[in-house]
Design a protein around this motif. Structure first.
Motif, PDB file in Angstrom:
ATOM      1  N   VAL A 120      33.071  32.204  17.071  1.00  0.00           N
ATOM      2  CA  VAL A 120      33.883  31.014  17.334  1.00  0.00           C
ATOM      3  C   VAL A 120      34.276  30.372  16.005  1.00  0.00           C
ATOM      4  O   VAL A 120      35.454  30.088  15.761  1.00  0.00           O
ATOM      5  N   ASP A 121      33.292  30.152  15.145  1.00  0.00           N
ATOM      6  CA  ASP A 121      33.564  29.527  13.842  1.00  0.00           C
ATOM      7  C   ASP A 121      34.576  30.329  13.040  1.00  0.00           C
ATOM      8  O   ASP A 121      35.528  29.760  12.479  1.00  0.00           O
ATOM      9  N   GLN A 176      37.839  19.274  19.186  1.00  0.00           N
ATOM     10  CA  GLN A 176      36.958  18.351  18.472  1.00  0.00           C
ATOM     11  C   GLN A 176      37.117  18.469  16.964  1.00  0.00           C
ATOM     12  O   GLN A 176      37.098  17.470  16.253  1.00  0.00           O
ATOM     13  N   ARG A 177      37.268  19.679  16.455  1.00  0.00           N
ATOM     14  CA  ARG A 177      37.368  19.884  15.010  1.00  0.00           C
ATOM     15  C   ARG A 177      38.734  19.518  14.435  1.00  0.00           C
ATOM     16  O   ARG A 177      38.812  19.007  13.316  1.00  0.00           O
ATOM     17  N   GLU A 237      35.626  23.160  21.082  1.00  0.00           N
ATOM     18  CA  GLU A 237      35.355  23.193  19.639  1.00  0.00           C
ATOM     19  C   GLU A 237      36.639  22.977  18.841  1.00  0.00           C
ATOM     20  O   GLU A 237      36.664  22.205  17.879  1.00  0.00           O
ATOM     21  N   GLN A 245      28.534  31.794  18.556  1.00  0.00           N
ATOM     22  CA  GLN A 245      28.981  30.705  17.680  1.00  0.00           C
ATOM     23  C   GLN A 245      29.565  31.213  16.358  1.00  0.00           C
ATOM     24  O   GLN A 245      30.557  30.682  15.875  1.00  0.00           O
ATOM     25  N   PHE A 250      34.407  26.506  26.062  1.00  0.00           N
ATOM     26  CA  PHE A 250      33.655  26.164  24.863  1.00  0.00           C
ATOM     27  C   PHE A 250      34.500  26.259  23.590  1.00  0.00           C
ATOM     28  O   PHE A 250      34.492  25.355  22.759  1.00  0.00           O
ATOM     29  N   MET A 251      35.256  27.343  23.446  1.00  0.00           N
ATOM     30  CA  MET A 251      36.036  27.530  22.229  1.00  0.00           C
ATOM     31  C   MET A 251      37.169  26.498  22.135  1.00  0.00           C
ATOM     32  O   MET A 251      37.469  25.999  21.053  1.00  0.00           O
ATOM     33  N   HIS A 295      33.044  16.275  27.718  1.00  0.00           N
ATOM     34  CA  HIS A 295      33.444  15.954  26.342  1.00  0.00           C
ATOM     35  C   HIS A 295      34.652  15.016  26.291  1.00  0.00           C
ATOM     36  O   HIS A 295      35.178  14.739  25.217  1.00  0.00           O
TER      37      HIS A 295
END
Length: 155
Positions: A14-15, A45-46, A42, A11, A38-39, A71
């Motif tokens: 990723v961030d 969504q962001r 993210e 994570q 997953f990435m 999602h």
């Protein structure tokens, strides 16, 4: 032909990768070897961007498709069972990559020839051979080690 195995990115990385890429809603984010997506999830969504994930492993692709559906991001994320050496690199504006330096070396010239000016490429652990990074960041992980993240901006 040997391909890199799926390893989920921690994570913290990723961030950092998403932050360094300066993603906007106008971007198309591409993950070469997207694993479980997953990435990309993210990123969408962001930032409200579009995304493309490439994955050759059928089992991992099934997991990616299930995660995207869970999602409700099927309209934003396109998943392709396609070899990243055959991909049209002009389709993306941001590339999030975790591949060995050897694989990055093989991708370096095809990407350089076809990505558009303004495209951002973010890698971790390994740099893009023959490319000059715009930024390099050392990211401490909860596991106790530190990983390097590299940002490249195509001019």
């Amino acid at each position: 032909m040997y391909r890199e195995p799926f390893v989920r990115t921690p994570q913290e990385l990723v961030d950092t990768k998403l932050e360094l890429a300066e993603i906007t809603a106008a971007d198309t984010v591409v993950d070469l070897g997207c694993g479980d997506a997953f990435m990309l999830i993210e990123a969408c969504q962001r930032y409200g961007c579009k995304a493309i994930g490439l994955e050759l492993d059928a089992e991992v692709m099934a997991l990616a498709k299930a995660n995207v559906a869970k999602h409700n991001l099927q309209e934003q994320i396109e998943l392709l069972e396609e070899d990243y050496y055959q991909f049209d690199y002009s389709r993306g504006t941001v590339y999030l990559i975790y591949l060995s330096r050897w694989e990055l070396g093989r991708l370096s010239l095809p990407m350089e020839k076809s990505v558009k000016p303004g495209t951002r490429v973010v890698t971790h652990d390994f740099d893009m051979p023959a490319w000059k990074e715009a930024k390099q960041v050392a990211v401490p992980l909860m596991a106790g080690d530190t990983k390097d993240v590299y940002l490249y901006k195509v001019t």
